[in-house]
Each structure stands twice: as structure tokens, then as C-alpha cells.
Design a protein around this motif. Sequence first.
Motif, mmCIF file in Angstrom:
data_model
loop_
_atom_site.group_PDB
_atom_site.id
_atom_site.type_symbol
_atom_site.label_atom_id
_atom_site.label_comp_id
_atom_site.label_asym_id
_atom_site.label_seq_id
_atom_site.Cartn_x
_atom_site.Cartn_y
_atom_site.Cartn_z
ATOM 1 N N PHE A 164 40.619 -77.671 37.263
ATOM 2 C CA PHE A 164 39.866 -75.796 37.188
ATOM 3 C C PHE A 164 38.809 -76.438 36.495
ATOM 4 N N THR A 165 37.214 -76.110 37.145
ATOM 5 C CA THR A 165 35.833 -76.287 36.687
ATOM 6 C C THR A 165 35.275 -75.213 35.985
ATOM 7 N N PHE A 166 34.165 -76.244 35.248
ATOM 8 C CA PHE A 166 33.732 -73.956 34.843
ATOM 9 C C PHE A 166 31.699 -74.561 34.405
ATOM 10 N N GLY A 167 31.385 -73.613 34.457
ATOM 11 C CA GLY A 167 30.014 -73.685 33.951
ATOM 12 C C GLY A 167 28.550 -74.901 35.301
ATOM 13 N N ASP A 168 28.319 -75.968 34.410
ATOM 14 C CA ASP A 168 27.671 -76.649 35.830
ATOM 15 C C ASP A 168 28.435 -77.540 36.826
ATOM 16 N N LEU A 169 29.602 -77.595 36.080
ATOM 17 C CA LEU A 169 29.938 -78.273 37.082
ATOM 18 C C LEU A 169 31.015 -78.054 38.069
ATOM 19 N N SER A 170 30.997 -76.713 37.868
ATOM 20 C CA SER A 170 31.118 -75.456 38.993
ATOM 21 C C SER A 170 30.588 -75.528 40.671
ATOM 22 N N THR A 177 21.891 -79.129 38.006
ATOM 23 C CA THR A 177 21.310 -78.047 38.147
ATOM 24 C C THR A 177 21.573 -76.737 37.483
ATOM 25 N N ASP A 178 21.324 -76.288 36.261
ATOM 26 C CA ASP A 178 21.560 -75.488 35.413
ATOM 27 C C ASP A 178 21.472 -73.676 36.441
ATOM 28 N N ASP A 179 23.184 -73.816 36.451
ATOM 29 C CA ASP A 179 23.069 -72.608 37.374
ATOM 30 C C ASP A 179 23.363 -71.847 37.155
ATOM 31 N N ASP A 180 23.568 -71.403 36.080
ATOM 32 C CA ASP A 180 23.701 -70.104 35.062
ATOM 33 C C ASP A 180 22.873 -69.866 33.810
ATOM 34 N N GLY A 181 21.580 -70.986 33.906
ATOM 35 C CA GLY A 181 19.856 -70.546 33.538
ATOM 36 C C GLY A 181 20.491 -70.304 31.798
ATOM 37 N N SER A 182 21.747 -70.844 31.231
ATOM 38 C CA SER A 182 21.253 -71.651 30.063
ATOM 39 C C SER A 182 22.274 -72.450 29.375
ATOM 40 N N VAL A 208 26.715 -82.317 28.206
ATOM 41 C CA VAL A 208 26.418 -81.990 27.509
ATOM 42 C C VAL A 208 25.978 -81.188 27.343
ATOM 43 N N PHE A 209 26.410 -79.797 26.068
ATOM 44 C CA PHE A 209 26.408 -78.187 25.784
ATOM 45 C C PHE A 209 24.720 -78.909 25.613
ATOM 46 N N GLY A 210 23.794 -77.851 26.336
ATOM 47 C CA GLY A 210 21.933 -78.210 25.818
ATOM 48 C C GLY A 210 21.196 -79.244 26.169
ATOM 49 N N SER A 211 21.934 -80.159 27.175
ATOM 50 C CA SER A 211 21.519 -80.429 27.509
ATOM 51 C C SER A 211 20.789 -80.982 28.958
ATOM 52 N N SER A 212 19.170 -81.025 28.814
ATOM 53 C CA SER A 212 18.640 -81.641 30.243
ATOM 54 C C SER A 212 19.153 -82.152 30.967
ATOM 55 N N ASP A 213 19.003 -83.472 30.283
ATOM 56 C CA ASP A 213 19.756 -84.840 31.587
ATOM 57 C C ASP A 213 20.144 -84.798 32.481
ATOM 58 N N ARG A 214 19.651 -85.237 33.514
ATOM 59 C CA ARG A 214 21.324 -85.123 34.441
ATOM 60 C C ARG A 214 21.767 -86.419 33.899
ATOM 61 N N LEU A 215 23.611 -85.516 34.611
ATOM 62 C CA LEU A 215 24.478 -87.209 34.016
ATOM 63 C C LEU A 215 24.755 -87.066 35.873
ATOM 64 N N ASN A 216 24.760 -88.632 35.442
ATOM 65 C CA ASN A 216 25.226 -89.424 37.266
ATOM 66 C C ASN A 216 26.297 -90.373 36.982
ATOM 67 N N VAL A 217 26.995 -90.442 37.020
ATOM 68 C CA VAL A 217 28.086 -91.263 36.494
ATOM 69 C C VAL A 217 29.338 -91.635 37.625
ATOM 70 N N GLU A 218 30.422 -92.938 37.231
ATOM 71 C CA GLU A 218 31.500 -92.751 38.403
ATOM 72 C C GLU A 218 32.454 -92.759 37.370
ATOM 73 N N VAL A 219 33.582 -91.842 37.239
ATOM 74 C CA VAL A 219 34.167 -92.617 36.191
ATOM 75 C C VAL A 219 35.790 -92.548 37.425
ATOM 76 N N ASP A 220 36.253 -93.815 36.401
ATOM 77 C CA ASP A 220 37.635 -94.687 37.362
ATOM 78 C C ASP A 220 38.963 -93.664 36.605
ATOM 79 N N TRP A 221 38.713 -94.023 35.554
ATOM 80 C CA TRP A 221 39.463 -92.967 34.120
ATOM 81 C C TRP A 221 39.281 -92.184 32.739
ATOM 82 N N VAL A 222 40.030 -91.523 32.579
ATOM 83 C CA VAL A 222 40.188 -91.506 30.987
ATOM 84 C C VAL A 222 41.534 -91.569 30.568
ATOM 85 N N ARG A 223 41.556 -92.406 29.330
ATOM 86 C CA ARG A 223 43.263 -92.447 28.962
ATOM 87 C C ARG A 223 43.347 -92.313 27.549
ATOM 88 N N ILE A 224 44.202 -91.576 26.956
ATOM 89 C CA ILE A 224 44.248 -91.712 25.820
ATOM 90 C C ILE A 224 46.246 -92.763 25.380
#
Length: 235
Positions: free
Chosen positions: A46-52, A70-75, A194-210
Motif C-alpha cells: 500500500f502507499t499513502f500521502g505523497d508517495l501515492s 509534490t505536496d499532493d494533499d497540501g499538508s 520525512v514528515f513536514g519536510s519540503s526537501d525533495r527525496l530522490n534516491v534509489e533503494v536496493d533493499w531494506v533489511r532487518i
Amino acid sequence: MKRLIAAVLATIGVAATASPASAQVLIAEFSEQTIPTNPQNGFGSFTFGDLSVAGAITDGPDSLIFDVQTDDDGSNGLFGGIGVDYGPQVEIAPGVVILQPIDFDPAVSWWEMRVRKLGNNAAGTINTVYRDVDVLGQTAEEYQFNFDLNSIPDDGEFHLISVDATNFGFMQNSQGVGDGENNPGLNQIQIQSVFGSSDRLNVEVDWVRIYTIPEPASLALFGLAVAAMGVGRRR
């Protein structure tokens, strides 16, 4: 071979890493291979917020590319997330199936993200979240972890960022009121901007692991499972 080992050992709730000498055990992985459907349990992501927003996430053949601008929801700034549920399906009564949470000890566990910064990135942080189920179907919490993108060079190459699983930055209840303790029962992972940030996130993620380093008894079970798989392949 790695995927075969992971598939077999998922039945006991763990998967082998490529570093058995260090006794690392992979608890869960979030990557392009777990979306749009997690093969562990058949649940969709699933996605939510501006990642949708269209174009915010590109599900590539070998990675996930994030371009959140893009701040799609304006908040809440350029905030959003993508996630998927974890844990194998277990039938607890005829016709009643649940996802069994994955238990691990955060005191001997850590996150790793393999990531590279892309040309338009301005964000200094990308976050992960896991949901910790305390009472199945009743109470759960979310723990957020911060990955410092400023700690890796802007050289177009992939780099590893590690975060201790006890070093969470934020916690909130996600279902009912949890016990307030970071003691997973993991049944969901998210990647978030990041919540509240106006900085554009532009990265490539190979994986996240625990990863975790289990107690000796768990390691013995792990070794038996690997040995059994080897016997099965020889037959």
C-alpha cells in the motif's frame, strides 16, 4: 540459491544471509520483490500521502526509485510512505487465517538500507517503520527509524546505512494502546519520507533489511534447517 534458502527457512520464521560466519539471521526484507505482493503471505503493498502520487515510486526490476516532490494533499510537507505486511499465514481455526507476527529481540538486531542518492535529491533523511503487534488483532505500535542520507557520499554509488533497532526516533500506537515497549511482533514494514519536510527525496533503494544475532539455541535450529534443505536437494 539465496532466494531458495529464504523461502525454505521462512517456514521457521527466519532466513539465511550470505554471512553465516557472523551468525546474522535475516528477519525481513523490503524491496522491489515484496511489492506489489509480498510472496511470504500473498498480501498486497500500500502507499499513502505523497508517495501515492504518480511517479513518486518506480518499482524497477532490481530496486525502488523514490522521487517525492509534490505536496499532493497540501499538508505535512512531502510526507508519505509505502508498506507491506509480514509474517506467514497461519490457520488458527477452520477458515480463520491470520498473519503470524515475527518475533525478534531489538537489542541484538539492526536495520540496513542499501541506497544511493540520485541527482535531484535534497533530503537528508529517509525513514523506515515497523509495526510491533502486542496483542494480535487488538494492540500494536509503530516504531520509526531514521537513516541519515548525509552520511553517505553523493557519488552515484550504492552505500549501506545501518541503524540499531533500539535507536528509534518516534513511536505511536497504531491499533489500540500498546505496551509501550519495543519488543516486536513484527507484522509490517514501511519506507517513509520525512514528515513536514519540503526537501525533495530522490534516491534509489536496493533493499531494506532487518538482521538479528539469535541465541545459540536458535542458531542450532537454523543450522538444522539448512542441513535438512541440503539433504532434500541431494535426493
